[in-house]
Design an enzyme around this catalytic site. Structure first.
Site, PDB file in Angstrom:
ATOM      1  N   GLU A 139      27.416  -9.298 -15.602  1.00  0.00           N
ATOM      2  CA  GLU A 139      26.502  -8.277 -15.061  1.00  0.00           C
ATOM      3  C   GLU A 139      27.299  -7.231 -14.282  1.00  0.00           C
ATOM      4  O   GLU A 139      28.049  -7.561 -13.374  1.00  0.00           O
ATOM      5  CB  GLU A 139      25.476  -8.968 -14.146  1.00  0.00           C
ATOM      6  CG  GLU A 139      24.614  -8.003 -13.333  1.00  0.00           C
ATOM      7  CD  GLU A 139      23.536  -8.740 -12.538  1.00  0.00           C
ATOM      8  OE1 GLU A 139      23.001  -9.745 -13.033  1.00  0.00           O
ATOM      9  OE2 GLU A 139      23.237  -8.304 -11.412  1.00  0.00           O
ATOM     10  N   HIS A 175      23.568 -15.802 -15.716  1.00  0.00           N
ATOM     11  CA  HIS A 175      23.405 -15.321 -17.085  1.00  0.00           C
ATOM     12  C   HIS A 175      24.349 -16.101 -17.988  1.00  0.00           C
ATOM     13  O   HIS A 175      25.557 -16.060 -17.787  1.00  0.00           O
ATOM     14  CB  HIS A 175      23.692 -13.825 -17.165  1.00  0.00           C
ATOM     15  CG  HIS A 175      22.878 -13.037 -16.190  1.00  0.00           C
ATOM     16  ND1 HIS A 175      21.532 -12.827 -16.350  1.00  0.00           N
ATOM     17  CD2 HIS A 175      23.199 -12.460 -15.007  1.00  0.00           C
ATOM     18  CE1 HIS A 175      21.059 -12.140 -15.326  1.00  0.00           C
ATOM     19  NE2 HIS A 175      22.048 -11.907 -14.492  1.00  0.00           N
ATOM     20  N   ARG A 178      15.732 -10.736  -5.712  1.00  0.00           N
ATOM     21  CA  ARG A 178      15.954 -11.197  -7.099  1.00  0.00           C
ATOM     22  C   ARG A 178      16.589 -12.560  -6.947  1.00  0.00           C
ATOM     23  O   ARG A 178      17.716 -12.671  -6.508  1.00  0.00           O
ATOM     24  CB  ARG A 178      16.849 -10.207  -7.843  1.00  0.00           C
ATOM     25  CG  ARG A 178      17.268 -10.640  -9.244  1.00  0.00           C
ATOM     26  CD  ARG A 178      16.109 -10.658 -10.213  1.00  0.00           C
ATOM     27  NE  ARG A 178      16.551 -11.139 -11.535  1.00  0.00           N
ATOM     28  CZ  ARG A 178      16.436 -12.415 -11.921  1.00  0.00           C
ATOM     29  NH1 ARG A 178      15.910 -13.320 -11.133  1.00  0.00           N
ATOM     30  NH2 ARG A 178      16.856 -12.772 -13.123  1.00  0.00           N
ATOM     31  N   GLU A 207      17.440  -9.934 -19.813  1.00  0.00           N
ATOM     32  CA  GLU A 207      17.327 -10.141 -18.373  1.00  0.00           C
ATOM     33  C   GLU A 207      16.146 -11.058 -18.071  1.00  0.00           C
ATOM     34  O   GLU A 207      16.144 -11.809 -17.119  1.00  0.00           O
ATOM     35  CB  GLU A 207      17.185  -8.798 -17.662  1.00  0.00           C
ATOM     36  CG  GLU A 207      16.778  -8.841 -16.201  1.00  0.00           C
ATOM     37  CD  GLU A 207      17.835  -9.440 -15.273  1.00  0.00           C
ATOM     38  OE1 GLU A 207      17.557  -9.567 -14.081  1.00  0.00           O
ATOM     39  OE2 GLU A 207      18.920  -9.785 -15.754  1.00  0.00           O
TER      40      GLU A 207
HETATM   41 MN    MN Z   1      21.672 -11.093 -12.616  1.00  0.00          MN
END
Ligand code: MN
Ligand code: MN
Length: 350
Positions: free
Chosen positions: A70, A65, A60, A132
């Site tokens: 998170e 964000h 990932r 997301e």
């Molecule tokens: Mn994240």
């Protein structure tokens, strides 16, 4: 059945159940993500969830964000994370089943599956309007920046940037990282002084006749400033007693087993839903609720509260905090009946 007069003007309760695992989600070469934000699950204004799976080596990519922190709980597999804080402190850490991470809003991070099996983890964000899929990813940014600017900033000739992704990569299929982590590029950075990792399943549970519970608030995990997490295990037949949370909404994800949740939203409004693995519940702040375990297998659920401090008032605690005559008058019970009511909170009843 028609509602009685005084209740008519109140809207029906919002739907409080969503089947996140049944949604299609986003699938890439290195893994997949299924999400529940206000678009999919309108009641969940204060928290959003993502069920993410990474294949061994699945990365990932570097991202942050903008509007949410998170929080994650690893259900299966192993994940290595990197994160940078605005004070320049950096951390690289490995997570296995039962471990939790917390990345404050805006801190840049990446996740990679260490193998040998697929990793599955549940992410919870402290803002339901967050998506997301709309986060700030490094390839999205660099792919939309001129090679001349990148060349000046990153010390490579402009031609070197012709082969980087032009749009957000999101989850890349990378190489499985070595068991011992490679050192980070800038060996001079200081280790983060507030670890992002907490081993929730390694903590001692609160034990009740009907099950047990492990809780992590900001008291146990100081960096986790906006949420409280709980793993609750219910034995077959258990009842999590009637209670409410004065300071927080409650977000639930069912990991294994089943349960029936009933909520009370005042004005005669109650609603019940059944939950099985992969489904989520959302209970608004202050709403009364209880959980009945269903089936012969024990039930494990992940619970998040959107407050760093845990607060609860249970029905048995409350009734015990009043004089007998008041309770007798309130319900029309005899003194003998009132004497039988519990004198302390019961938590999870067998
Ligand atoms: Mn994240
Ligand atoms: Mn609760």
């Amino acid at each position: 059945m028609p509602q009685s007069e005084p209740y008519k003007r109140h809207r029906p309760l919002q739907k409080f159940k969503y089947d996140i695992e049944a949604s299609e989600g986003r699938i890439t070469a290195g893994g997949s993500a299924k999400e529940a934000n206000v678009d999919e699950f309108p009641i969940s204004e204060s928290m959003a969830g993502v069920s993410m799976r990474l294949r061994p080596g699945g990365l990932r990519e570097l991202h942050w964000h903008a509007i949410a922190a998170e929080w994650a709980f690893v259900i299966r597999g192993n994940v290595r994370t990197t994160v940078i804080a605005p004070n320049g402190q950096a951390e690289q850490a490995d997570f296995g089943p039962g471990d939790v991470w917390y990345f404050p809003k805006g801190h840049g991070h990446a996740l990679q599956c260490l193998g040998p099996e697929e990793a599955h983890f549940v992410l919870v964000f402290d803002d339901g309007h967050f998506s997301e899929f709309g986060t700030f990813s490094i390839t999205d940014w660099l792919g939309h920046t001129s090679p001349q600017v990148l060349s000046r900033n990153l010390n490579l000739p402009a031609t070197a940037f012709s082969s980087i992704p032009k749009d957000e990569a999101y989850i890349v299929q990378g190489r499985v990282p070595p068991a011992t982590a490679e050192k980070i590029r800038n060996g001079g950075l200081s280790e983060n002084q507030f670890p992002h990792k907490f081993r929730l399943l390694e903590t001692h549970p609160s034990v009740f006749p009907g099950g047990e519970e492990r809780l992590v608030s900001s008291l146990e995990f100081p960096i986790q400033k906006t949420l409280t997490g709980v793993i609750q295990d219910l034995k077959p037949g258990a009842l999590r007693e009637l209670h409410w949370h004065p300071n927080a909404d409650e977000w639930q994800y069912y990991i294994s087993g089943q349960a029936r949740v009933t909520i009370f939203g005042a004005h005669g409004r109650v609603a019940t839903e059944e939950f099985k693995p992969g489904q989520i519940a959302f209970i608004k702040q202050g709403f009364g609720h209880f959980v009945e375990q269903v089936g012969n297998e024990p039930t494990r659920l992940l619970i998040l509260f959107n407050s760093p401090v845990y607060e609860e008032i249970s029905i048995s605690e409350w009734l015990a905090a009043n004089p007998p005559a008041l309770i007798a008058d309130n319900f029309g019970l005899s003194a003998e009946q009132v004497a039988l009511l519990p004198r302390a909170g019961k938590g999870i009843i067998a």
